[in-house]
Write an enzyme that holds these catalytic residues in place. Structure first.
Site, PDB file in Angstrom:
ATOM      1  N   CYS A  91      -1.899 -11.896  19.484  1.00  0.00           N
ATOM      2  CA  CYS A  91      -1.290 -11.973  20.818  1.00  0.00           C
ATOM      3  C   CYS A  91       0.128 -12.518  20.795  1.00  0.00           C
ATOM      4  O   CYS A  91       0.851 -12.399  21.792  1.00  0.00           O
ATOM      5  CB  CYS A  91      -2.157 -12.840  21.724  1.00  0.00           C
ATOM      6  SG  CYS A  91      -3.910 -12.437  21.651  1.00  0.00           S
ATOM      7  N   HIS A 382      -3.306  -7.708  29.417  1.00  0.00           N
ATOM      8  CA  HIS A 382      -2.871  -8.282  28.143  1.00  0.00           C
ATOM      9  C   HIS A 382      -2.984  -7.268  27.009  1.00  0.00           C
ATOM     10  O   HIS A 382      -3.930  -7.313  26.229  1.00  0.00           O
ATOM     11  CB  HIS A 382      -3.710  -9.533  27.847  1.00  0.00           C
ATOM     12  CG  HIS A 382      -3.465 -10.163  26.519  1.00  0.00           C
ATOM     13  ND1 HIS A 382      -2.215 -10.243  25.928  1.00  0.00           N
ATOM     14  CD2 HIS A 382      -4.321 -10.750  25.635  1.00  0.00           C
ATOM     15  CE1 HIS A 382      -2.316 -10.845  24.769  1.00  0.00           C
ATOM     16  NE2 HIS A 382      -3.578 -11.169  24.561  1.00  0.00           N
ATOM     17  N   CYS A 412      -1.239 -18.436  22.985  1.00  0.00           N
ATOM     18  CA  CYS A 412      -2.301 -18.614  22.000  1.00  0.00           C
ATOM     19  C   CYS A 412      -2.606 -17.262  21.370  1.00  0.00           C
ATOM     20  O   CYS A 412      -2.351 -16.215  21.967  1.00  0.00           O
ATOM     21  CB  CYS A 412      -3.556 -19.187  22.653  1.00  0.00           C
ATOM     22  SG  CYS A 412      -4.248 -18.121  23.943  1.00  0.00           S
TER      23      CYS A 412
END
Length: 425
Positions: A91, A382, A412
């Site tokens: 990510c 996302h 994160c």
């Protein structure tokens, strides 16, 4: 060695983020990347321009995507003389890409570059069994037709069973959501608090769209003009009706589809440059990338999978002589509402800050009204590798509109890691 130069954030573009298997189901990472990168090229009139570097990546990709960034450059409108790198840190991918670009600018290696990323969980690579792959490889290597046929005598129908990519951690076999459930229990994060944060994210994002904030940040693609995950009418009452998504049996699960990010397709890109390059191209910097930090936790040994930003942030703050409260707003990636709330609670916890972070006291609280002022991942979605560049471009515009200020960016990542940065204007 030369002194480091300021790194200007000039802005970025992204396509609307879409829930998997909807508008972008047949596009693939390359098509997504080309659209976001090409839109950035158009936005800043960079057609035919030679940039020092383009760095992009994707988390879930086909083996043919190994040269993803370079292939995107060749279809973007940039000069084919522009080099490119493909990288991946889950990510944090596109934030890492921008940090790498920024470091090259700061040291004088390049004058300008674009960082970004894409991801699609609609077009995932399907891998067949090791047995079938070995048969096919041996058949391909065989020199005669008879030898090729002989390799298939070992074939069994069971070899056709495919293996689909997942988001489970290889070391634990648990999904990110399952790990986050454990974090929520450890830190005492309630379902109600998670739902409230999710609703707030949707409301903020909807309001930002309505006032035109994203007009020059989000470019239409495949007939979509806004993130199709966005629910302006989201409410705590509606989210309260959803069942737990990851802990379905204990009766204690708090993470649902409503307070967790859905699997998402999308892409984003952001342009960084030296001040000299920006002046020469008549582009006003929105803000500056001042510093960045990455960290990791021992999640296999029991630490929370998504808690690495709690470590990276104080390390970066100490280096810059700042406190957690020395920011005008905060962009904290919302992989899960619970993960955000765990991070905030850890920074307020004196025992955690002293024993785990080695600090003399707790970092303290932040003003909730200063967090993610234009919504974040719970509302936008996302696409793993696209989130960092989305956040940087959004935060840079917010700083420009305010006229001055400082922003803390925190992301994160899978694998128990985190990437954080400071933006200033």
């Amino acid at each position: 060695m030369k002194s480091l130069r300021p790194v200007a954030v000039l802005g970025g573009s992204r396509i609307p983020f879409c829930r998997q298997n909807t508008a972008y189901a047949d596009v693939g990472n390359l098509g997504l990347s080309i659209r976001a990168l090409g839109a950035t090229v158009e936005k800043f009139d960079l057609q035919g321009e030679v940039l020092g570097e383009v760095i992009m990546g994707a988390v879930i990709k086909h083996s043919s995507d190994w040269n993803l960034a370079r292939e995107a450059v060749l279809s973007s409108g940039l000069s084919p003389l522009t080099p490119a790198i493909t990288l991946q840190r889950a990510c944090g991918t596109s934030l890492d890409a921008l940090v790498a670009i920024g470091n090259k600018i700061a040291t004088g290696q390049i004058e300008a570059g674009i960082g970004g990323g894409s991801d699609t969980t609609s077009d995932v690579p399907i891998v067949y069994s090791d047995k079938l792959r070995r048969i096919l490889l041996n058949a391909n290597a065989a020199k005669t037709t008879m030898d090729k046929l002989k390799t298939f005598t070992k074939f069994r129908l069971s070899a056709l069973k495919p293996s689909f990519p997942g988001v489970a951690e290889p070391r634990t076999g648990k999904s990110m959501g399952q790990h986050c459930e454990e974090m929520a229990r450890q830190w005492g994060i309630t379902r109600e608090a998670q739902d409230a944060l999710a609703v707030s994210s949707h409301k903020k994002l909807a309001a930002a769209y309505e006032r035109g904030f994203f007009d020059d940040l989000v470019v239409p693609f495949r007939g979509v003009k806004r993130d199709n995950i966005l629910r302006p009418d989201s409410s705590i009452e509606k989210l309260a009706t959803l069942k737990p998504a990851f802990d379905k049996t204990s009766g204690k699960g708090t993470l649902t589809a409503g307070n967790s990010t859905p699997l998402t397709d999308g892409a984003s890109a952001c342009l960084l440059a030296s001040e000299e390059w920006a002046r020469a191209h008549n582009i006003e910097p929105l803000c500056y990338l001042r510093d960045a930090q990455s960290a990791a936790v021992d999640f296999v040994g029991g630490e929370g999978l998504l808690m690495a930003p709690t470590i990276a942030v104080p390390e970066m703050l100490a280096r810059n002589g700042l406190t957690l409260q020395d920011f005008d707003f905060y962009e904290i990636h919302e992989a899960f509402a619970a993960q955000v709330l765990c991070t905030l609670k850890a920074w307020e916890d004196e025992t955690y800050c002293k024993t785990r972070l080695g600090l003399p006291a707790a970092l303290g609280a932040i003003d909730p009204a200063k967090m993610n002022p234009n919504g974040s991942s719970l509302a936008t979605g996302h696409p793993f590798a696209a989130t960092g560049a989305r956040i940087i471009a959004t935060a840079a515009k917010e700083l420009a509109q305010r006229g001055s200020g400082r922003c803390l960016v925190s992301i994160c990542t899978a694998g128990g890691m985190g990437v954080v940065a400071i933006l200033e204007r």
